[in-house]
Scaffold this motif. Structure first.
Motif, short mmCIF file in Angstrom:
data_model
loop_
_atom_site.label_atom_id
_atom_site.label_comp_id
_atom_site.label_asym_id
_atom_site.label_seq_id
_atom_site.Cartn_x
_atom_site.Cartn_y
_atom_site.Cartn_z
N LEU A 248 0.83 -1.21 0.00
CA LEU A 248 0.00 0.00 0.00
C LEU A 248 0.86 1.26 0.00
CD1 LEU A 248 -2.79 -1.17 2.47
CD2 LEU A 248 -2.95 -0.96 -0.02
N ARG A 249 1.99 1.23 0.69
CA ARG A 249 2.92 2.36 0.63
C ARG A 249 3.42 2.58 -0.79
NH1 ARG A 249 5.24 0.15 5.59
NH2 ARG A 249 4.82 1.50 7.38
N SER A 250 3.67 1.49 -1.51
CA SER A 250 4.15 1.62 -2.88
C SER A 250 3.11 2.27 -3.78
CB SER A 250 4.55 0.25 -3.45
OG SER A 250 3.42 -0.52 -3.81
N GLY A 251 1.85 2.20 -3.38
CA GLY A 251 0.78 2.84 -4.12
C GLY A 251 0.49 4.25 -3.67
N GLY A 252 1.23 4.73 -2.67
CA GLY A 252 1.07 6.11 -2.23
C GLY A 252 0.47 6.31 -0.87
N LEU A 253 0.14 5.23 -0.16
CA LEU A 253 -0.39 5.39 1.20
C LEU A 253 0.74 5.90 2.10
CD1 LEU A 253 -3.17 4.73 2.62
CD2 LEU A 253 -1.97 2.77 3.64
N THR A 254 0.49 6.98 2.80
CA THR A 254 1.53 7.57 3.65
C THR A 254 1.59 6.86 5.00
OG1 THR A 254 0.05 9.19 4.68
CG2 THR A 254 1.07 9.81 2.56
N ASP A 255 2.67 7.09 5.71
CA ASP A 255 2.79 6.50 7.05
C ASP A 255 1.68 7.01 7.96
OD1 ASP A 255 5.01 5.07 6.29
OD2 ASP A 255 6.45 6.50 7.14
N ASP A 256 1.33 8.29 7.85
CA ASP A 256 0.25 8.83 8.67
C ASP A 256 -1.08 8.16 8.34
OD1 ASP A 256 1.94 10.54 9.98
OD2 ASP A 256 1.40 12.31 8.80
N GLU A 257 -1.32 7.89 7.06
CA GLU A 257 -2.56 7.22 6.67
C GLU A 257 -2.58 5.78 7.17
OE1 GLU A 257 -3.79 9.55 2.57
OE2 GLU A 257 -2.22 8.02 2.49
N LEU A 258 -1.42 5.13 7.18
CA LEU A 258 -1.35 3.77 7.70
C LEU A 258 -1.64 3.76 9.20
CD1 LEU A 258 -0.75 0.79 7.19
CD2 LEU A 258 1.68 1.29 7.53
N VAL A 259 -1.14 4.74 9.91
CA VAL A 259 -1.45 4.87 11.33
C VAL A 259 -2.95 5.06 11.53
CG1 VAL A 259 -1.18 6.35 13.36
CG2 VAL A 259 0.83 5.71 12.00
#
Length: 269
Positions: A248-259
């Motif tokens: 998901l990070r590789s698709g643009g999900l940020t660390d803040d969004e993952l949190v």
């Protein structure tokens, strides 16, 4: 209000209550998954209207949506997002070609089109891998929408059967928030049991009626959710990106969004 069923569907469920690898469980009433919601009964419409579901994400193609549009309660509005995934759309393709056969002066030609499509289809595991390669933006945006949902609201994701496109999307989210791998697989497998019976018989009857041999491969594509398919997909994710969160990070999900995603879906005990 959290709901456990939606009358007029066969593969609807809340993904809450699944065990997390580090302890705790997924939150109830935040993320739901389903097959198409085009046939909701009056009770199903009332339950949807009274639920906390605010956002509806539809992975079906435009032709699938046109053939069987979502049936929504008129009493309230929803945030609806159509994000078509073409891989995994075999069930919708079969329905579309059946409709064309009914309207066509040459139903045999429509049947031959389905037979040709079947002959070229790979295994479910390969379909899922292709879906992951081509659908990164869709899967990432799905996770982003769930992460950004307001407390007390919920998101519903669906396709036609609710097992392939929806199954991969949900497996990625569950993996990213830390659900135990065997529980991710078990949730995916649940679709096969839910679709068994009348739904599966109707779909196979429709496809067989077009002259398509009901081989084991066809039956699996339409009605089954085999362990090896989802494990092949998740193995590809692990090999290419480390884990679902990395994908998901590789698709643009940020660390803040993952949190935010983990905050919305985790309940610590």
């Amino acid at each position: 209000m959290t709901i456990t069923a939606l009358e007029g569907t066969v593969n609807f469920r809340d993904i809450g209550g699944l065990p997390l690898a580090g302890g705790g469980r997924t939150a109830c009433g935040v993320l739901y998954r389903s097959d198409a919601i085009s046939g909701l009964t009056p009770r199903g419409l009332a339950d949807l209207a009274g639920s906390g579901i605010q956002a509806i994400i539809d992975f079906r193609t435009a032709s699938e949506q046109q053939m069987a549009p979502d049936r929504l309660p008129p009493a309230r509005t929803f945030s609806c997002l159509n994000m078509p995934l073409f891989e995994g759309a075999f069930t919708g393709l079969a329905q579309e070609e059946m409709q064309r056969a009914v309207r066509s002066d040459d139903p045999a030609a429509a049947a031959r089109a389905v037979q040709a499509a079947v002959a070229q289809l790979p295994t479910l595991g390969r379909i899922y891998t292709g879906m992951l390669q081509d659908g990164r933006t869709v899967f990432t945006e799905t996770a982003r929408r769930v992460a950004a949902s307001a407390d007390g609201s919920a998101t519903l994701v669906h396709c036609t059967a609710g097992k392939d496109r929806t199954g991969v999307a949900v497996a990625l989210i569950l993996g990213a928030v830390g659900v135990e791998p065997e529980s991710v697989v078990a949730d995916y497998r649940q679709s096969e049991a839910n679709l068994a019976g009348e739904w599966a018989d109707r779909m196979l009857g429709m496809i067989g009626g077009m002259g398509v041999p009901l081989t084991g491969e066809v039956t699996t594509l339409v009605t089954r959710a085999p362990v090896e398919a989802i494990t092949e997909a998740m193995a590809w994710v692990a090999a290419e990106h480390g884990d679902a969160a990395g994908y998901l990070r590789s698709g643009g999900l940020t660390d803040d969004e993952l949190v935010m995603l983990r905050r919305r879906l985790r309940v610590q005990q």
